[in-house]
Design a protein around this motif. Sequence first.
Motif, PDB file in Angstrom:
ATOM      1  N   LEU A 268       0.843  -1.185   0.000  1.00 31.07           N
ATOM      2  CA  LEU A 268       0.000   0.000   0.000  1.00 31.07           C
ATOM      3  C   LEU A 268       0.884   1.243   0.000  1.00 31.07           C
ATOM      4  CD1 LEU A 268      -2.640  -0.969   2.737  1.00 31.07           C
ATOM      5  CD2 LEU A 268      -2.747  -1.361   0.269  1.00 31.07           C
ATOM      6  N   ILE A 269       0.467   2.243  -0.802  1.00 36.47           N
ATOM      7  CA  ILE A 269       1.202   3.502  -0.920  1.00 36.47           C
ATOM      8  C   ILE A 269       0.267   4.656  -0.565  1.00 36.47           C
ATOM      9  CG2 ILE A 269       2.272   5.104  -2.582  1.00 36.47           C
ATOM     10  CD1 ILE A 269       4.080   2.749  -2.094  1.00 36.47           C
ATOM     11  N   ASP A 270       0.688   5.521   0.335  1.00 30.66           N
ATOM     12  CA  ASP A 270      -0.074   6.727   0.632  1.00 30.66           C
ATOM     13  C   ASP A 270       0.002   7.625  -0.604  1.00 30.66           C
ATOM     14  OD1 ASP A 270       0.054   9.749   1.591  1.00 30.66           O
ATOM     15  OD2 ASP A 270      -1.143   8.635   3.058  1.00 30.66           O
ATOM     16  N   ILE A 271      -1.149   7.988  -1.153  1.00 30.59           N
ATOM     17  CA  ILE A 271      -1.166   8.736  -2.415  1.00 30.59           C
ATOM     18  C   ILE A 271      -0.526  10.111  -2.267  1.00 30.59           C
ATOM     19  CG2 ILE A 271      -2.705   9.875  -4.082  1.00 30.59           C
ATOM     20  CD1 ILE A 271      -4.323   7.323  -4.121  1.00 30.59           C
ATOM     21  N   GLU A 272      -0.765  10.769  -1.163  1.00 34.75           N
ATOM     22  CA  GLU A 272      -0.241  12.122  -0.996  1.00 34.75           C
ATOM     23  C   GLU A 272       1.284  12.148  -0.878  1.00 34.75           C
ATOM     24  OE1 GLU A 272      -0.585  15.506   2.392  1.00 34.75           O
ATOM     25  OE2 GLU A 272      -2.479  14.614   1.723  1.00 34.75           O
ATOM     26  N   THR A 273       1.840  11.250  -0.064  1.00 31.96           N
ATOM     27  CA  THR A 273       3.285  11.266   0.192  1.00 31.96           C
ATOM     28  C   THR A 273       4.062  10.278  -0.670  1.00 31.96           C
ATOM     29  OG1 THR A 273       3.152   9.574   1.925  1.00 31.96           O
ATOM     30  CG2 THR A 273       2.871  11.892   2.605  1.00 31.96           C
ATOM     31  N   ARG A 274       3.335   9.357  -1.312  1.00 24.44           N
ATOM     32  CA  ARG A 274       3.935   8.268  -2.101  1.00 24.44           C
ATOM     33  C   ARG A 274       4.755   7.311  -1.215  1.00 24.44           C
ATOM     34  NH1 ARG A 274       0.844  10.754  -5.396  1.00 24.44           N
ATOM     35  NH2 ARG A 274       1.487  11.370  -7.462  1.00 24.44           N
ATOM     36  N   ARG A 275       4.525   7.361   0.107  1.00 13.58           N
ATOM     37  CA  ARG A 275       5.272   6.520   1.050  1.00 13.58           C
ATOM     38  C   ARG A 275       4.626   5.143   1.181  1.00 13.58           C
ATOM     39  NH1 ARG A 275       9.336   7.461   3.711  1.00 13.58           N
ATOM     40  NH2 ARG A 275       9.261   9.708   3.454  1.00 13.58           N
ATOM     41  N   VAL A 276       5.473   4.116   1.338  1.00 14.38           N
ATOM     42  CA  VAL A 276       5.015   2.742   1.579  1.00 14.38           C
ATOM     43  C   VAL A 276       4.417   2.707   2.982  1.00 14.38           C
ATOM     44  CG1 VAL A 276       5.724   0.332   1.837  1.00 14.38           C
ATOM     45  CG2 VAL A 276       6.824   1.772   0.108  1.00 14.38           C
ATOM     46  N   VAL A 277       3.158   2.251   3.091  1.00 12.24           N
ATOM     47  CA  VAL A 277       2.522   2.205   4.411  1.00 12.24           C
ATOM     48  C   VAL A 277       2.295   0.777   4.910  1.00 12.24           C
ATOM     49  CG1 VAL A 277       1.479   4.495   4.317  1.00 12.24           C
ATOM     50  CG2 VAL A 277       0.213   2.555   3.423  1.00 12.24           C
ATOM     51  N   GLU A 278       2.159  -0.161   3.999  1.00  7.21           N
ATOM     52  CA  GLU A 278       2.029  -1.572   4.382  1.00  7.21           C
ATOM     53  C   GLU A 278       2.536  -2.431   3.250  1.00  7.21           C
ATOM     54  OE1 GLU A 278      -1.216  -3.570   6.260  1.00  7.21           O
ATOM     55  OE2 GLU A 278      -2.004  -1.694   7.062  1.00  7.21           O
ATOM     56  N   PHE A 279       2.938  -3.661   3.577  1.00  7.40           N
ATOM     57  CA  PHE A 279       3.426  -4.586   2.566  1.00  7.40           C
ATOM     58  C   PHE A 279       3.413  -5.994   3.147  1.00  7.40           C
ATOM     59  CE2 PHE A 279       6.760  -2.485   4.884  1.00  7.40           C
ATOM     60  CZ  PHE A 279       7.458  -3.549   5.453  1.00  7.40           C
ATOM     61  N   ASN A 280       3.415  -6.974   2.246  1.00  6.89           N
ATOM     62  CA  ASN A 280       3.433  -8.351   2.721  1.00  6.89           C
ATOM     63  C   ASN A 280       4.860  -8.911   2.645  1.00  6.89           C
ATOM     64  OD1 ASN A 280       3.643  -8.793  -0.056  1.00  6.89           O
ATOM     65  ND2 ASN A 280       2.161 -10.444  -0.081  1.00  6.89           N
ATOM     66  N   PRO A 281       5.099 -10.075   3.267  1.00  7.52           N
ATOM     67  CA  PRO A 281       6.440 -10.656   3.256  1.00  7.52           C
ATOM     68  C   PRO A 281       6.976 -10.918   1.848  1.00  7.52           C
ATOM     69  CG  PRO A 281       5.114 -11.715   4.943  1.00  7.52           C
ATOM     70  CD  PRO A 281       4.183 -10.839   4.144  1.00  7.52           C
ATOM     71  N   ALA A 282       6.112 -11.299   0.910  1.00  5.14           N
ATOM     72  CA  ALA A 282       6.574 -11.582  -0.455  1.00  5.14           C
ATOM     73  C   ALA A 282       7.205 -10.337  -1.077  1.00  5.14           C
ATOM     74  CB  ALA A 282       5.419 -12.080  -1.321  1.00  5.14           C
ATOM     75  N   PHE A 283       6.610  -9.178  -0.855  1.00  2.00           N
ATOM     76  CA  PHE A 283       7.136  -7.923  -1.399  1.00  2.00           C
ATOM     77  C   PHE A 283       8.508  -7.628  -0.788  1.00  2.00           C
ATOM     78  CE2 PHE A 283       7.223  -3.166  -1.323  1.00  2.00           C
ATOM     79  CZ  PHE A 283       7.294  -2.972  -2.692  1.00  2.00           C
TER      80      PHE A 283
ATOM     81  N   ARG B  19       9.661   0.785   5.208  1.00  2.00           N
ATOM     82  CA  ARG B  19       8.775   1.784   5.820  1.00  2.00           C
ATOM     83  C   ARG B  19       9.286   3.205   5.609  1.00  2.00           C
ATOM     84  NH1 ARG B  19       4.838  -0.886   7.896  1.00  2.00           N
ATOM     85  NH2 ARG B  19       5.138  -2.894   8.865  1.00  2.00           N
ATOM     86  N   ARG B  20      10.559   3.358   5.287  1.00  2.00           N
ATOM     87  CA  ARG B  20      11.124   4.687   5.017  1.00  2.00           C
ATOM     88  C   ARG B  20      11.131   5.017   3.522  1.00  2.00           C
ATOM     89  NH1 ARG B  20      15.139   2.742   8.728  1.00  2.00           N
ATOM     90  NH2 ARG B  20      16.555   2.472   6.987  1.00  2.00           N
ATOM     91  N   MET B  21      10.687   4.077   2.701  1.00  2.00           N
ATOM     92  CA  MET B  21      10.774   4.247   1.251  1.00  2.00           C
ATOM     93  C   MET B  21       9.491   4.811   0.647  1.00  2.00           C
ATOM     94  SD  MET B  21      12.880   0.773   0.357  1.00  2.00           S
ATOM     95  CE  MET B  21      13.241   1.211  -1.333  1.00  2.00           C
ATOM     96  N   THR B  22       9.652   5.341  -0.562  1.00  2.00           N
ATOM     97  CA  THR B  22       8.516   5.836  -1.324  1.00  2.00           C
ATOM     98  C   THR B  22       8.417   5.053  -2.629  1.00  2.00           C
ATOM     99  OG1 THR B  22       9.763   7.484  -2.560  1.00  2.00           O
ATOM    100  CG2 THR B  22       8.873   8.174  -0.407  1.00  2.00           C
ATOM    101  N   LEU B  23       7.358   5.311  -3.359  1.00  2.00           N
ATOM    102  CA  LEU B  23       7.163   4.683  -4.662  1.00  2.00           C
ATOM    103  C   LEU B  23       8.326   5.013  -5.588  1.00  2.00           C
ATOM    104  CD1 LEU B  23       5.079   2.907  -6.070  1.00  2.00           C
ATOM    105  CD2 LEU B  23       3.889   4.970  -6.791  1.00  2.00           C
ATOM    106  N   TYR B  24       8.891   6.213  -5.432  1.00  3.09           N
ATOM    107  CA  TYR B  24      10.013   6.634  -6.276  1.00  3.09           C
ATOM    108  C   TYR B  24      11.268   5.787  -6.023  1.00  3.09           C
ATOM    109  CZ  TYR B  24       6.971  10.725  -6.494  1.00  3.09           C
ATOM    110  OH  TYR B  24       5.894  11.550  -6.638  1.00  3.09           O
ATOM    111  N   ASP B  25      11.396   5.243  -4.822  1.00  2.00           N
ATOM    112  CA  ASP B  25      12.542   4.388  -4.499  1.00  2.00           C
ATOM    113  C   ASP B  25      12.379   2.988  -5.070  1.00  2.00           C
ATOM    114  OD1 ASP B  25      13.742   6.405  -2.823  1.00  2.00           O
ATOM    115  OD2 ASP B  25      12.299   5.855  -1.252  1.00  2.00           O
ATOM    116  N   ILE B  26      11.142   2.585  -5.297  1.00  2.00           N
ATOM    117  CA  ILE B  26      10.852   1.212  -5.706  1.00  2.00           C
ATOM    118  C   ILE B  26      10.765   1.070  -7.220  1.00  2.00           C
ATOM    119  CG2 ILE B  26       9.079  -0.597  -5.612  1.00  2.00           C
ATOM    120  CD1 ILE B  26       8.431   0.624  -2.763  1.00  2.00           C
ATOM    121  N   VAL B  27      10.021   1.942  -7.856  1.00  2.00           N
ATOM    122  CA  VAL B  27       9.795   1.838  -9.296  1.00  2.00           C
ATOM    123  C   VAL B  27      11.002   2.412 -10.036  1.00  2.00           C
ATOM    124  CG1 VAL B  27       8.306   2.489 -11.221  1.00  2.00           C
ATOM    125  CG2 VAL B  27       7.307   2.003  -8.976  1.00  2.00           C
TER     126      VAL B  27
END
Length: 168
Positions: free
Chosen positions: A68-83, A95-103
């Motif tokens: 899950l990504i917070d739309i406003e901040t683009r921050r990762v808010v939840e994730f499963n073990p597979a991710f 938990r400190r990362m954003t969508l920009y760090d991942i994609v």
Amino acid sequence: EFELVGLKGTNRWLETHAVPLRDAGGEIAGLLAITRDITERKKNEEALRHSERLYRAVIEQATENIYLIDIETRRVVEFNPAFRETLGYTEEELRRMTLYDIVAADRESIDANVQRILERKSPFVGQRQYSRKDGSLVDVEVSASTISHNGRETLCVVAHDVTERARA
């Protein structure tokens, strides 16, 4: 709160609030109590607990990458073990990362895709590359849509690893 069990096996949940009634001398002369039936609330609370346990079990056991990504901040808010395992980061790091760090794409492209999802109000499906902690890339087929999470608009993403298919 207490459960009242009837002679025929019926049960009701009750909530009681009570205050002492005092006489002119200040001595307790009685009790004023207000009791209300909270059986439906208790049933709803149990159904919610059951639903949360089911959700947690499915998400935790899924082999798909779910986050899950917070739309406003683009921050990762939840994730499963597979991710977490696919990308190789610790929970604290994610938990400190954003969508920009991942994609593995420029900010403009990422923001444009998020905007498309918001405008369409329907799931987005496409292919992307994610950056792993070791610097390698993983090809994923992504499905994303918006949900409400903790009162905030949130991006729910399911990413299927298609690295082998992409190489073939």
